[in-house]
Write a protein that holds these residues in place. Structure first.
Motif, mmCIF file in Angstrom:
data_model
loop_
_atom_site.group_PDB
_atom_site.id
_atom_site.type_symbol
_atom_site.label_atom_id
_atom_site.label_comp_id
_atom_site.label_asym_id
_atom_site.label_seq_id
_atom_site.Cartn_x
_atom_site.Cartn_y
_atom_site.Cartn_z
ATOM 1 N N TYR A 261 -7.586 -2.351 -24.516
ATOM 2 C CA TYR A 261 -6.379 -1.696 -24.999
ATOM 3 C C TYR A 261 -5.937 -2.233 -26.355
ATOM 4 C CZ TYR A 261 -2.340 1.338 -24.327
ATOM 5 O OH TYR A 261 -1.411 2.353 -24.453
ATOM 6 N N GLY A 262 -6.930 -2.457 -27.211
ATOM 7 C CA GLY A 262 -6.633 -2.807 -28.599
ATOM 8 C C GLY A 262 -6.342 -1.541 -29.391
ATOM 9 N N ASP A 263 -6.086 -1.716 -30.673
ATOM 10 C CA ASP A 263 -5.788 -0.564 -31.532
ATOM 11 C C ASP A 263 -7.066 0.009 -32.124
ATOM 12 O OD1 ASP A 263 -3.133 -0.939 -31.096
ATOM 13 O OD2 ASP A 263 -2.604 -1.385 -33.176
ATOM 14 N N TYR A 264 -7.089 1.323 -32.286
ATOM 15 C CA TYR A 264 -8.207 1.968 -32.959
ATOM 16 C C TYR A 264 -7.719 3.230 -33.656
ATOM 17 C CZ TYR A 264 -8.124 4.533 -28.546
ATOM 18 O OH TYR A 264 -7.717 5.245 -27.457
ATOM 19 N N VAL A 265 -8.376 3.506 -34.768
ATOM 20 C CA VAL A 265 -8.084 4.697 -35.556
ATOM 21 C C VAL A 265 -9.075 5.772 -35.131
ATOM 22 C CG1 VAL A 265 -8.392 5.603 -37.908
ATOM 23 C CG2 VAL A 265 -7.146 3.453 -37.548
ATOM 24 N N GLY A 266 -8.623 7.015 -34.979
ATOM 25 C CA GLY A 266 -9.527 8.126 -34.655
ATOM 26 C C GLY A 266 -9.585 9.089 -35.822
ATOM 27 N N VAL A 267 -10.771 9.238 -36.395
ATOM 28 C CA VAL A 267 -10.969 10.114 -37.553
ATOM 29 C C VAL A 267 -11.893 11.256 -37.144
ATOM 30 C CG1 VAL A 267 -12.095 10.196 -39.833
ATOM 31 C CG2 VAL A 267 -10.635 8.262 -39.248
ATOM 32 N N GLY A 268 -11.580 12.480 -37.591
ATOM 33 C CA GLY A 268 -12.440 13.626 -37.283
ATOM 34 C C GLY A 268 -11.838 14.483 -36.190
ATOM 35 N N PRO A 269 -12.365 15.726 -36.013
ATOM 36 C CA PRO A 269 -11.776 16.670 -35.058
ATOM 37 C C PRO A 269 -11.754 16.137 -33.627
ATOM 38 C CG PRO A 269 -13.772 17.568 -36.065
ATOM 39 C CD PRO A 269 -13.501 16.289 -36.748
ATOM 40 N N GLY A 270 -10.605 16.275 -32.992
ATOM 41 C CA GLY A 270 -10.473 15.880 -31.591
ATOM 42 C C GLY A 270 -10.378 14.376 -31.368
ATOM 43 N N ALA A 271 -10.477 13.578 -32.430
ATOM 44 C CA ALA A 271 -10.484 12.115 -32.230
ATOM 45 C C ALA A 271 -9.100 11.634 -31.802
ATOM 46 C CB ALA A 271 -10.912 11.414 -33.518
ATOM 47 N N HIS A 272 -9.090 10.657 -30.904
ATOM 48 C CA HIS A 272 -7.846 10.021 -30.450
ATOM 49 C C HIS A 272 -7.699 8.682 -31.148
ATOM 50 C CE1 HIS A 272 -7.160 12.382 -26.656
ATOM 51 N NE2 HIS A 272 -8.352 12.806 -27.046
ATOM 52 N N GLY A 273 -6.474 8.234 -31.327
ATOM 53 C CA GLY A 273 -6.239 6.898 -31.850
ATOM 54 C C GLY A 273 -5.100 6.235 -31.106
ATOM 55 N N ARG A 274 -5.073 4.922 -31.135
ATOM 56 C CA ARG A 274 -3.928 4.151 -30.616
ATOM 57 C C ARG A 274 -3.620 3.104 -31.670
ATOM 58 N NH1 ARG A 274 -3.979 7.593 -27.651
ATOM 59 N NH2 ARG A 274 -3.774 7.748 -25.405
ATOM 60 N N LEU A 275 -2.424 3.173 -32.238
ATOM 61 C CA LEU A 275 -2.077 2.290 -33.341
ATOM 62 C C LEU A 275 -0.776 1.585 -33.047
ATOM 63 C CD1 LEU A 275 -2.614 4.924 -36.189
ATOM 64 C CD2 LEU A 275 -4.277 3.259 -35.329
ATOM 65 N N THR A 276 -0.675 0.331 -33.493
ATOM 66 C CA THR A 276 0.623 -0.327 -33.403
ATOM 67 C C THR A 276 1.278 -0.190 -34.767
ATOM 68 O OG1 THR A 276 -0.305 -1.837 -31.791
ATOM 69 C CG2 THR A 276 1.799 -2.483 -32.781
ATOM 70 N N VAL A 277 2.369 0.563 -34.800
ATOM 71 C CA VAL A 277 3.068 0.802 -36.056
ATOM 72 C C VAL A 277 4.485 0.257 -35.885
ATOM 73 C CG1 VAL A 277 3.807 2.549 -37.735
ATOM 74 C CG2 VAL A 277 1.692 2.895 -36.438
ATOM 75 N N GLU A 278 4.829 -0.716 -36.705
ATOM 76 C CA GLU A 278 6.129 -1.400 -36.621
ATOM 77 C C GLU A 278 6.448 -1.815 -35.191
ATOM 78 O OE1 GLU A 278 8.679 1.412 -38.508
ATOM 79 O OE2 GLU A 278 7.708 1.127 -40.445
ATOM 80 N N GLY A 279 5.486 -2.419 -34.537
ATOM 81 C CA GLY A 279 5.692 -2.990 -33.202
ATOM 82 C C GLY A 279 5.587 -1.993 -32.061
ATOM 83 N N ALA A 280 5.493 -0.699 -32.366
ATOM 84 C CA ALA A 280 5.417 0.296 -31.283
ATOM 85 C C ALA A 280 4.015 0.885 -31.219
ATOM 86 C CB ALA A 280 6.435 1.402 -31.540
ATOM 87 N N LYS A 281 3.544 1.156 -29.978
ATOM 88 C CA LYS A 281 2.222 1.778 -29.832
ATOM 89 C C LYS A 281 2.366 3.284 -30.041
ATOM 90 C CE LYS A 281 -1.949 0.441 -27.852
ATOM 91 N NZ LYS A 281 -2.631 -0.836 -28.067
ATOM 92 N N VAL A 282 1.475 3.832 -30.874
ATOM 93 C CA VAL A 282 1.522 5.257 -31.193
ATOM 94 C C VAL A 282 0.187 5.876 -30.793
ATOM 95 C CG1 VAL A 282 1.586 6.865 -33.152
ATOM 96 C CG2 VAL A 282 3.116 4.893 -33.128
#
Ligand code: SAM
Ligand code: SF4
Length: 387
Positions: A261-282
């Motif tokens: 459950y670390g952060d990852y960027v999703g690039v390209g059609p249909g890709a999912h991402g999970r990012l920590t932005v200003e302390g919140a998971k997006v």
């Protein structure tokens, strides 16, 4: 693996095109007559820029080109994406760069150029070592072509994995044991073995509805699963995740980021991402349709369809759904760091106790994990824990 594993920070790049659609597959993959590679390259780079601006000061530990069939990308596109990642973020000295490849001769001819571009790990969709099974799975290669591609991959890449699909119609335990022993004999450091799942909307789903797919029953499935654990464990490729086996130390770092459950960027059609932005998971999700995604990136710099905070309850569920797939389970310290509470506070004690007493989960002062019996029926265990 002991201590507090760093979940890492990964970049996933989705290439949505395939030469044909396999009858079991519900991945975001599409068959197109022609692809404008220059346009696609520019759009993937633009989306990398967009997410880099949102996640400054991170160190990238892995890049993963998935699909679809990213071995159909021009190697120059993979090279440009790798270069752009390194320009926009700092990268770990041991950056893992994986590319999924179909094992055909056309694609293996590109392996030298992909290695020169920086790809250092490939995952080949071999699927079966038996020609009849490959024809059933609608694959374009036979086993000889797949093994030739595997040999080329092993010459060009330090790290090689391949995928097999089992629980196929008519598959006996004896045949599967022999196939697995052969598979382990090729000396790759990693092997992914997936049970055939009938996904809604696929050709196999239609066949299954018509009663034309005679799949092994639950008891046979359990025997095939147990044989898999036994043989791959004995050949030095124990399971570190439900479907993934590796020599200790050779686990796929990119996928570990998802499961931890670390952060990852999703690039390209249909890709999912999970990012920590200003302390919140997006959570981010790109539009699935290739041409709509392309148009949006060209118009606004990204193809995100959804970009929403993950609520605390969902965050707990996602962490457990991912982490309990791992043999090591969820470290309690990670649970606390991510969710700000202990297992005892955030999971209903009655549900947890029942699953521990039933022998499906275990908790000690280090981690919460699924036992061997729990891993075998993880969906039911998760439903009991989170439902
Ligand atoms: C995106 S594909 C891999 C790359 C490439 N497109 C290929 O097929 O060789 C991901 C992998 O998921 C597995 N997979 C996909 N759909 C599946 C299903 N319905 N049941 C079991 N395994 C599946 C296959 O082993 C496949 O290699
Ligand atoms: S299994 Fe791979 S090659 Fe087949 S349709 Fe899916 S993504 Fe494409």
């Amino acid at each position: 693996m002991t201590g507090l594993p760093d979940p890492g920070f990964g970049i996933y790049v989705h290439w949505p095109f395939c030469l044909s659609k396999c009858p079991y597959c519900d991945f975001n993959s599409h068959v197109r007559e022609g692809v404008d590679h220059a346009r696609w390259r520019a759009a993937l780079l633009a989306e990398i820029d967009h997410y880099a601006a949102r996640t400054p000061a991170r160190t990238v530990t892995s890049i993963f080109f998935g699909g679809g069939t990213p071995s159909l990308m021009e190697p120059a596109t993979a090279a440009a994406a790798i270069e752009r990642v390194a320009q926009r973020w700092s990268v770990a000295p041991d950056l893992e760069i994986t590319l999924e490849a179909n094992p055909s001769s056309v694609e293996s001819a590109r392996f030298a150029a992909l290695a020169a571009a920086g790809v250092n790990r490939v995952s080949l969709g071999v699927q079966a070592l038996d020609d009849r099974a490959l024809a059933f799975l609608g694959r374009r290669h036979d086993s000889a072509e797949a093994l030739a591609a595997l040999a080329v991959a092993q010459r060009h890449f330090a790290r090689v994995s391949f995928d097999l699909i089992y629980v196929r119609p008519g598959q006996s335990v004896a045949d599967w044991r022999a196939e697995l022993e052969r598979a382990a004999g090729f000396g790759t450091e990693h092997l992914s073995v997936y049970q055939l799942t009938i996904e809604p909307g696929t050709r196999f789903a239609t066949l299954a509805e018509r009663g034309e797919l005679d799949l092994p029953d639950e008891e046979a499935q359990a025997e095939l699963y147990e044989a898999t654990q036994e043989i791959l464990g004995a050949t030095g490729l124990p399971a570190y995740e439900i479907s993934n086996h590796a020599r200790p130390g050779a686990e796929c770092r990119h996928n570990l980021t998802y499961w931890r459950y670390g952060d990852y960027v999703g690039v390209g059609p249909g890709a999912h991402g999970r990012l920590t932005v200003e302390g919140a998971k997006v959570a981010t999700r790109a539009h699935r349709a290739p041409e709509i995604w392309l148009g949006r990136v060209e118009a606004q710099g990204h193809g995100a369809h959804e970009d929403v905070p993950v609520a605390p309850g969902e965050r707990r569920d996602e962490m457990l759904l991912m982490g309990l797939r791992l043999a090591d389970g969820v470290p309690l310290s990670r649970f606390r760091a991510e969710l700000g509470g202990d297992v005892a506070d955030l999971i209903e004690p009655g549900k947890l106790d029942r699953l521990v007493r039933g022998g499906f989960l275990s908790v000690d002062d280090q981690s919460l994990r699924a036992t061997a019996a729990g891993l075998q029926r993880l969906n039911a265990v998760l439903a009991g824990l989170l439902g």
